[in-house]
Design a protein around this motif. Structure first.
Motif, PDB file in Angstrom:
ATOM      1  N   ILE A  37     -35.190  -4.562 -42.309  1.00  0.00           N
ATOM      2  CA  ILE A  37     -36.163  -4.608 -41.218  1.00  0.00           C
ATOM      3  C   ILE A  37     -35.581  -3.822 -40.050  1.00  0.00           C
ATOM      4  N   GLU A  38     -36.282  -2.806 -39.600  1.00  0.00           N
ATOM      5  CA  GLU A  38     -35.814  -1.996 -38.471  1.00  0.00           C
ATOM      6  C   GLU A  38     -36.626  -2.228 -37.210  1.00  0.00           C
ATOM      7  N   GLN A  39     -37.807  -2.820 -37.370  1.00  0.00           N
ATOM      8  CA  GLN A  39     -38.652  -3.136 -36.222  1.00  0.00           C
ATOM      9  C   GLN A  39     -39.537  -4.321 -36.587  1.00  0.00           C
ATOM     10  N   PRO A  40     -39.953  -5.121 -35.608  1.00  0.00           N
ATOM     11  CA  PRO A  40     -40.793  -6.273 -35.918  1.00  0.00           C
ATOM     12  C   PRO A  40     -42.182  -5.849 -36.377  1.00  0.00           C
ATOM     13  N   GLY A  41     -42.792  -6.716 -37.177  1.00  0.00           N
ATOM     14  CA  GLY A  41     -44.139  -6.413 -37.640  1.00  0.00           C
ATOM     15  C   GLY A  41     -44.529  -7.269 -38.823  1.00  0.00           C
ATOM     16  N   GLY A  42     -45.561  -6.821 -39.533  1.00  0.00           N
ATOM     17  CA  GLY A  42     -46.062  -7.531 -40.696  1.00  0.00           C
ATOM     18  C   GLY A  42     -45.215  -7.269 -41.920  1.00  0.00           C
ATOM     19  N   PRO A  43     -45.664  -7.735 -43.092  1.00  0.00           N
ATOM     20  CA  PRO A  43     -44.896  -7.551 -44.328  1.00  0.00           C
ATOM     21  C   PRO A  43     -44.551  -6.098 -44.635  1.00  0.00           C
ATOM     22  N   GLN A  44     -45.345  -5.157 -44.101  1.00  0.00           N
ATOM     23  CA  GLN A  44     -45.097  -3.747 -44.396  1.00  0.00           C
ATOM     24  C   GLN A  44     -43.793  -3.223 -43.802  1.00  0.00           C
ATOM     25  N   VAL A  45     -43.192  -3.942 -42.835  1.00  0.00           N
ATOM     26  CA  VAL A  45     -41.936  -3.457 -42.246  1.00  0.00           C
ATOM     27  C   VAL A  45     -40.739  -3.773 -43.129  1.00  0.00           C
ATOM     28  N   LEU A  46     -40.941  -4.526 -44.202  1.00  0.00           N
ATOM     29  CA  LEU A  46     -39.872  -4.781 -45.168  1.00  0.00           C
ATOM     30  C   LEU A  46     -39.702  -3.535 -46.039  1.00  0.00           C
ATOM     31  N   GLN A  47     -38.617  -2.816 -45.832  1.00  0.00           N
ATOM     32  CA  GLN A  47     -38.383  -1.557 -46.524  1.00  0.00           C
ATOM     33  C   GLN A  47     -37.222  -1.687 -47.503  1.00  0.00           C
ATOM     34  N   LEU A  48     -37.447  -1.323 -48.773  1.00  0.00           N
ATOM     35  CA  LEU A  48     -36.400  -1.378 -49.783  1.00  0.00           C
ATOM     36  C   LEU A  48     -35.544  -0.123 -49.682  1.00  0.00           C
ATOM     37  N   ARG A  49     -34.259  -0.316 -49.392  1.00  0.00           N
ATOM     38  CA  ARG A  49     -33.349   0.808 -49.144  1.00  0.00           C
ATOM     39  C   ARG A  49     -32.061   0.655 -49.950  1.00  0.00           C
ATOM     40  N   ASP A  50     -31.320   1.761 -50.050  1.00  0.00           N
ATOM     41  CA  ASP A  50     -29.949   1.736 -50.555  1.00  0.00           C
ATOM     42  C   ASP A  50     -29.025   1.576 -49.363  1.00  0.00           C
ATOM     43  N   ILE A  51     -28.191   0.524 -49.384  1.00  0.00           N
ATOM     44  CA  ILE A  51     -27.260   0.287 -48.295  1.00  0.00           C
ATOM     45  C   ILE A  51     -25.877   0.011 -48.876  1.00  0.00           C
ATOM     46  N   PRO A  52     -24.813   0.135 -48.073  1.00  0.00           N
ATOM     47  CA  PRO A  52     -23.466  -0.133 -48.583  1.00  0.00           C
ATOM     48  C   PRO A  52     -23.303  -1.584 -49.025  1.00  0.00           C
ATOM     49  N   ASP A 337     -39.602  -5.925 -56.188  1.00  0.00           N
ATOM     50  CA  ASP A 337     -40.420  -4.955 -55.446  1.00  0.00           C
ATOM     51  C   ASP A 337     -41.712  -5.566 -54.909  1.00  0.00           C
ATOM     52  N   GLU A 338     -41.895  -6.884 -55.079  1.00  0.00           N
ATOM     53  CA  GLU A 338     -43.103  -7.563 -54.599  1.00  0.00           C
ATOM     54  C   GLU A 338     -42.840  -8.446 -53.383  1.00  0.00           C
ATOM     55  N   VAL A 339     -41.703  -8.285 -52.713  1.00  0.00           N
ATOM     56  CA  VAL A 339     -41.379  -9.142 -51.570  1.00  0.00           C
ATOM     57  C   VAL A 339     -42.445  -9.085 -50.472  1.00  0.00           C
ATOM     58  N   PRO A 340     -42.938  -7.888 -50.076  1.00  0.00           N
ATOM     59  CA  PRO A 340     -44.008  -7.882 -49.053  1.00  0.00           C
ATOM     60  C   PRO A 340     -45.238  -8.684 -49.480  1.00  0.00           C
ATOM     61  N   LYS A 341     -45.606  -8.591 -50.753  1.00  0.00           N
ATOM     62  CA  LYS A 341     -46.729  -9.372 -51.275  1.00  0.00           C
ATOM     63  C   LYS A 341     -46.445 -10.860 -51.166  1.00  0.00           C
ATOM     64  N   ALA A 342     -45.215 -11.262 -51.469  1.00  0.00           N
ATOM     65  CA  ALA A 342     -44.832 -12.668 -51.378  1.00  0.00           C
ATOM     66  C   ALA A 342     -44.897 -13.158 -49.934  1.00  0.00           C
ATOM     67  N   HIS A 343     -44.504 -12.318 -48.975  1.00  0.00           N
ATOM     68  CA  HIS A 343     -44.586 -12.695 -47.557  1.00  0.00           C
ATOM     69  C   HIS A 343     -46.035 -12.937 -47.146  1.00  0.00           C
ATOM     70  N   ARG A 344     -46.937 -12.114 -47.663  1.00  0.00           N
ATOM     71  CA  ARG A 344     -48.350 -12.307 -47.312  1.00  0.00           C
ATOM     72  C   ARG A 344     -48.858 -13.646 -47.832  1.00  0.00           C
ATOM     73  N   LEU A 345     -48.460 -14.020 -49.051  1.00  0.00           N
ATOM     74  CA  LEU A 345     -48.880 -15.308 -49.590  1.00  0.00           C
ATOM     75  C   LEU A 345     -48.267 -16.451 -48.793  1.00  0.00           C
ATOM     76  N   MET A 346     -46.986 -16.330 -48.433  1.00  0.00           N
ATOM     77  CA  MET A 346     -46.321 -17.394 -47.681  1.00  0.00           C
ATOM     78  C   MET A 346     -47.017 -17.634 -46.345  1.00  0.00           C
ATOM     79  N   GLU A 347     -47.436 -16.567 -45.691  1.00  0.00           N
ATOM     80  CA  GLU A 347     -48.084 -16.705 -44.386  1.00  0.00           C
ATOM     81  C   GLU A 347     -49.526 -17.186 -44.494  1.00  0.00           C
TER      82      GLU A 347
END
Length: 359
Positions: A37-52, A337-347
């Protein structure tokens, strides 16, 4: 919603854990996939990235995440309700998986474990990731259980919270009666199943009559449709009042919940679904009946000297769920890869149980 306010002070001092959360981190070519998460917002701000991927320090354990449960705390973090997001954040406050590395050798590679809290998503990367590096004091062995990863993922945060509130704060005993106010939440369902396994009679509340059957399936002896004023109905059922109450809705219903208790009964607040944690004009003599004990249980105590996780009932619970003696509170499983979808259901408040993500 569970209570996490004691951790927010640390949030203001948040460091960029994604790139340098440890002074001894693995070279950047060793990466993992994680939600950022780099900025606040809805489920769409959850970005799947490669990190260390971060190596554990002397007091940490590195875990290969097999599954994790979803919690309201992560939606609040994502929405910017838990402090300003000034650096990339990896959400998630619980996980189950296998040990990759423990510098102290307390946990062996490949060992099945669970972890919860310990600063995850607040002062260290959270569990929405392929790997997580956590405090050893917040790791629990799950040796000896045959329960699937997705079922194990439904246990840590919900049941550790219930254990802390019911056993440590309320000191429940077999034969007592417990009121669970806000019982259709995942922690509410966990409270019902745990209390029944411990030999208590359980009265559960829901605002929606259609949810009554779900609560009875979990073990509730009585279900009350909650209109905000249930004290008299509870007393009609129990005659003298309940021995203990678990308040998940929060301050909006707390005064009424207190009235359901017998003399010297106790209530523990663990949720704030009904609004901010402020009781306006609370009168100790008028609003708090004689002898009633009131406390609030924060799950941030997990793994601290005040609440060490040795002796936690998680291994026992896993075996009981596997045997069918305790019903599962899991309601749905999502792919990574369905985490944003899961957040929508949770809310949407339509989950009626624990949502988990299986990697």
């Amino acid at each position: 919603m569970l209570i996490f306010f004691q951790i927010r002070a640390a949030d203001s001092a948040h460091i960029s854990l994604i790139t340098n959360g440890s002074s001894n981190h693995v070279p950047e070519e060793t990466t993992m996939k994680a939600y950022v998460i780099e900025q606040p917002g809805g489920p769409q701000v959850l970005q799947l990235r490669d990190i260390p991927s971060l190596e554990p320090t002397s007091d940490e354990v590195q875990i290969h995440v097999r599954a994790f449960g979803l919690n309201r705390a992560e939606t609040y973090l994502r929405a910017g309700k838990m402090g300003e997001i000034t650096a990339p954040r990896v959400p998630g406050i619980e996980a189950v998986g296998e040990v990759i590395h423990d510098p102290a050798g307390v946990f062996r590679p490949g060992q099945r474990v669970a972890t919860a809290m310990g600063g995850m998503q607040f002062i260290r990367n959270g569990s929405y990731a392929e790997q997580v590096t956590v405090l050893r004091s917040n790791v629990v062995s799950l040796d000896g259980t045959s329960l699937s990863w997705e079922e194990l993922a439904a246990l840590p945060q919900a049941y550790l919270t219930v254990w802390g509130a019911l056993d440590k704060s309320l000191a429940i005993q077999a034969g007592q009666t417990l009121l669970v106010r806000g019982a259709t939440t995942s922690v509410g369902l966990a409270a019902i199943t745990y209390a029944k396994a411990r030999g208590l009679t359980v009265i559960a509340t829901t605002r929606t009559a259609a949810n009554s059957q779900r609560l009875r399936e979990m073990g509730a002896d009585e279900v009350i449709i909650d209109n905000g004023d249930i004290a008299q109905r509870v007393r009609d059922i129990t005659h003298h009042g309940v021995d203990a109450a678990l308040e998940i809705i929060g301050t909006a219903t707390l005064r009424d919940t207190i009235k359901t208790l017998r003399p010297f009964g106790a209530v523990s607040v663990i949720g704030l679904l009904g609004g901010p944690p402020v009781l306006e004009q609370f009168h100790l003599m008028q609003d708090l009946p004689a002898g009633i004990r009131l406390n609030f249980f924060p799950s941030g105590l997990f793994g601290t000297p005040a609440l060490p996780l040795q002796g936690t009932p998680l291994p026992w619970l896993a075996k009981e769920v596997a045997a069918g003696s305790i019903p599962s509170i899991r309601s749905q499983t999502f792919a990574f890869d369905e985490v944003p979808k899961a957040h929508r259901l949770m809310e949407s408040d339509r989950a009626l149980g624990k949502l988990v993500v299986l990697l």
